[in-house]
Design a protein around this motif. Structure first.
Motif, PDB file in Angstrom:
ATOM      1  N   PHE A 179      11.015   5.897   2.242  1.00 35.21           N
ATOM      2  CA  PHE A 179      10.055   6.221   3.349  1.00 35.21           C
ATOM      3  C   PHE A 179       8.640   6.543   2.548  1.00 35.21           C
ATOM      4  O   PHE A 179       7.564   6.180   2.761  1.00 35.21           O
ATOM      5  N   PHE A 180       8.933   7.518   1.616  1.00 34.77           N
ATOM      6  CA  PHE A 180       8.084   8.224   0.811  1.00 34.77           C
ATOM      7  C   PHE A 180       7.386   7.165  -0.196  1.00 34.77           C
ATOM      8  O   PHE A 180       6.049   6.969   0.089  1.00 34.77           O
ATOM      9  N   ARG A 181       8.015   6.445  -0.833  1.00 30.64           N
ATOM     10  CA  ARG A 181       7.598   5.344  -1.601  1.00 30.64           C
ATOM     11  C   ARG A 181       6.646   4.153  -0.763  1.00 30.64           C
ATOM     12  O   ARG A 181       5.559   3.961  -1.217  1.00 30.64           O
ATOM     13  N   ASP A 182       7.339   3.985   0.416  1.00 29.50           N
ATOM     14  CA  ASP A 182       6.478   2.895   1.142  1.00 29.50           C
ATOM     15  C   ASP A 182       5.021   3.509   1.456  1.00 29.50           C
ATOM     16  O   ASP A 182       4.056   2.675   1.771  1.00 29.50           O
ATOM     17  N   ALA A 183       4.981   4.873   2.029  1.00 29.11           N
ATOM     18  CA  ALA A 183       3.597   5.423   2.423  1.00 29.11           C
ATOM     19  C   ALA A 183       3.076   5.325   1.172  1.00 29.11           C
ATOM     20  O   ALA A 183       1.494   5.092   1.210  1.00 29.11           O
ATOM     21  N   ILE A 184       3.572   5.907  -0.112  1.00 32.60           N
ATOM     22  CA  ILE A 184       2.436   5.719  -1.375  1.00 32.60           C
ATOM     23  C   ILE A 184       1.870   4.603  -1.591  1.00 32.60           C
ATOM     24  O   ILE A 184       0.811   4.504  -1.921  1.00 32.60           O
ATOM     25  N   LYS A 185       2.524   3.585  -1.518  1.00 33.75           N
ATOM     26  CA  LYS A 185       2.410   2.194  -1.864  1.00 33.75           C
ATOM     27  C   LYS A 185       1.239   1.627  -0.941  1.00 33.75           C
ATOM     28  O   LYS A 185       0.411   0.849  -1.172  1.00 33.75           O
ATOM     29  N   SER A 186       1.371   2.211   0.297  1.00 36.89           N
ATOM     30  CA  SER A 186       0.308   1.626   1.129  1.00 36.89           C
ATOM     31  C   SER A 186      -1.005   2.518   1.401  1.00 36.89           C
ATOM     32  O   SER A 186      -2.148   1.998   1.970  1.00 36.89           O
ATOM     33  N   LEU A 187      -1.035   3.231   0.405  1.00 35.23           N
ATOM     34  CA  LEU A 187      -2.334   4.139   0.301  1.00 35.23           C
ATOM     35  C   LEU A 187      -3.373   3.448  -0.428  1.00 35.23           C
ATOM     36  O   LEU A 187      -3.033   2.548  -1.363  1.00 35.23           O
TER      37      LEU A 187
ATOM     38  N   ASP B 177       1.579   9.658  10.062  1.00 32.84           N
ATOM     39  CA  ASP B 177       1.263  11.000   9.496  1.00 32.84           C
ATOM     40  C   ASP B 177       1.519  11.224   8.161  1.00 32.84           C
ATOM     41  O   ASP B 177       0.921  11.979   7.393  1.00 32.84           O
ATOM     42  N   LEU B 178       2.453  10.682   7.632  1.00 33.20           N
ATOM     43  CA  LEU B 178       3.081  10.630   6.257  1.00 33.20           C
ATOM     44  C   LEU B 178       1.968  10.209   5.342  1.00 33.20           C
ATOM     45  O   LEU B 178       1.595  10.956   4.465  1.00 33.20           O
ATOM     46  N   LYS B 179       1.539   8.984   5.711  1.00 34.45           N
ATOM     47  CA  LYS B 179       0.341   8.472   4.842  1.00 34.45           C
ATOM     48  C   LYS B 179      -0.972   9.422   4.857  1.00 34.45           C
ATOM     49  O   LYS B 179      -1.302   9.753   3.649  1.00 34.45           O
ATOM     50  N   ALA B 180      -1.016  10.066   6.055  1.00 33.27           N
ATOM     51  CA  ALA B 180      -2.352  11.064   6.248  1.00 33.27           C
ATOM     52  C   ALA B 180      -1.886  12.357   5.224  1.00 33.27           C
ATOM     53  O   ALA B 180      -3.030  12.689   4.586  1.00 33.27           O
ATOM     54  N   VAL B 181      -0.896  12.716   5.411  1.00 31.81           N
ATOM     55  CA  VAL B 181      -0.583  13.938   4.486  1.00 31.81           C
ATOM     56  C   VAL B 181      -0.521  13.877   3.103  1.00 31.81           C
ATOM     57  O   VAL B 181      -1.161  14.341   1.966  1.00 31.81           O
ATOM     58  N   LEU B 182       0.058  12.491   2.645  1.00 27.82           N
ATOM     59  CA  LEU B 182       0.152  12.257   1.150  1.00 27.82           C
ATOM     60  C   LEU B 182      -1.355  12.006   0.922  1.00 27.82           C
ATOM     61  O   LEU B 182      -1.591  12.439  -0.322  1.00 27.82           O
ATOM     62  N   ASN B 183      -2.284  11.358   1.560  1.00 21.96           N
ATOM     63  CA  ASN B 183      -3.449  10.969   1.145  1.00 21.96           C
ATOM     64  C   ASN B 183      -4.337  12.410   0.773  1.00 21.96           C
ATOM     65  O   ASN B 183      -4.958  12.437  -0.243  1.00 21.96           O
ATOM     66  N   LYS B 184      -4.022  13.191   1.708  1.00 22.77           N
ATOM     67  CA  LYS B 184      -4.761  14.607   1.742  1.00 22.77           C
ATOM     68  C   LYS B 184      -4.419  15.210   0.385  1.00 22.77           C
ATOM     69  O   LYS B 184      -5.182  15.688  -0.335  1.00 22.77           O
ATOM     70  N   VAL B 185      -3.039  15.336   0.153  1.00 23.73           N
ATOM     71  CA  VAL B 185      -2.339  16.155  -0.916  1.00 23.73           C
ATOM     72  C   VAL B 185      -2.867  15.482  -2.293  1.00 23.73           C
ATOM     73  O   VAL B 185      -3.372  16.272  -2.937  1.00 23.73           O
ATOM     74  N   ILE B 186      -2.815  14.114  -2.318  1.00 29.25           N
ATOM     75  CA  ILE B 186      -2.984  13.711  -3.551  1.00 29.25           C
ATOM     76  C   ILE B 186      -4.572  13.426  -4.003  1.00 29.25           C
ATOM     77  O   ILE B 186      -4.862  13.631  -5.186  1.00 29.25           O
TER      78      ILE B 186
END
Length: 148
Positions: A20-28, A119-128
């Protein structure tokens, strides 16, 4: 300025959460290099290899068998080579004692794992995209826990 991908490590024992995390990261829309490990021991072994190019951010699950996230966080903060790494606790736990312990042990941010992909994409984008190097150390419970 030369282009640079962002190196990320995820330490999580749950395969579904890793995917799930990998897919979200790839979509950023951010160029990343993701390394995933299954537990705390694998994380520390990876970070301590002389040839490892240290990541910009580590996403660290708390509840892993063997060496848990708190143990990893303590080792990272006590190691001169690793202590300046950005560590985002990435956990299903929303227990106040876990949040406070992560703050005390030196995590940069605490994230409750979102169940929603958006939501996962949003939080990952913000942290990264946060420049943790320049963020002041005025953390408290309100600024430490990231919510979406």
């Amino acid at each position: 300025m030369p282009y640079k991908e962002i190196k990320i490590v995820l330490a999580d024992d749950d395969q579904d959460d890793r995917l799930f995390f990998r897919d979200a990261i790839k979509s950023l829309k951010i160029e990343t290099a993701l390394v995933m490990v299954n537990n705390g021991k694998e994380l520390m072994d990876y970070l301590m290899k002389p040839e490892t190019d240290l990541p910009e951010v580590i996403f660290l699950d708390l509840n892993m068998p063997g060496m848990n996230g708190f143990q990893c966080l303590s080792e990272i903060r006590e190691n001169e080579k690793l202590q300046s790494l950005t560590v985002a606790i990435y956990s299903t736990s929303s227990a106040q004692r876990d949040i406070e312990e992560a703050l005390i042990k030196g995590a940069n941010i605490y994230i409750n794992k979102p169940n929603d992909f958006k939501d996962l994409k949003a939080v990952l984008n913000k942290v990264i995209t946060t420049n943790w190097q320049y963020l002041n150390s005025g953390f408290n419970n309100e600024s430490f826990l990231m919510s979406v």
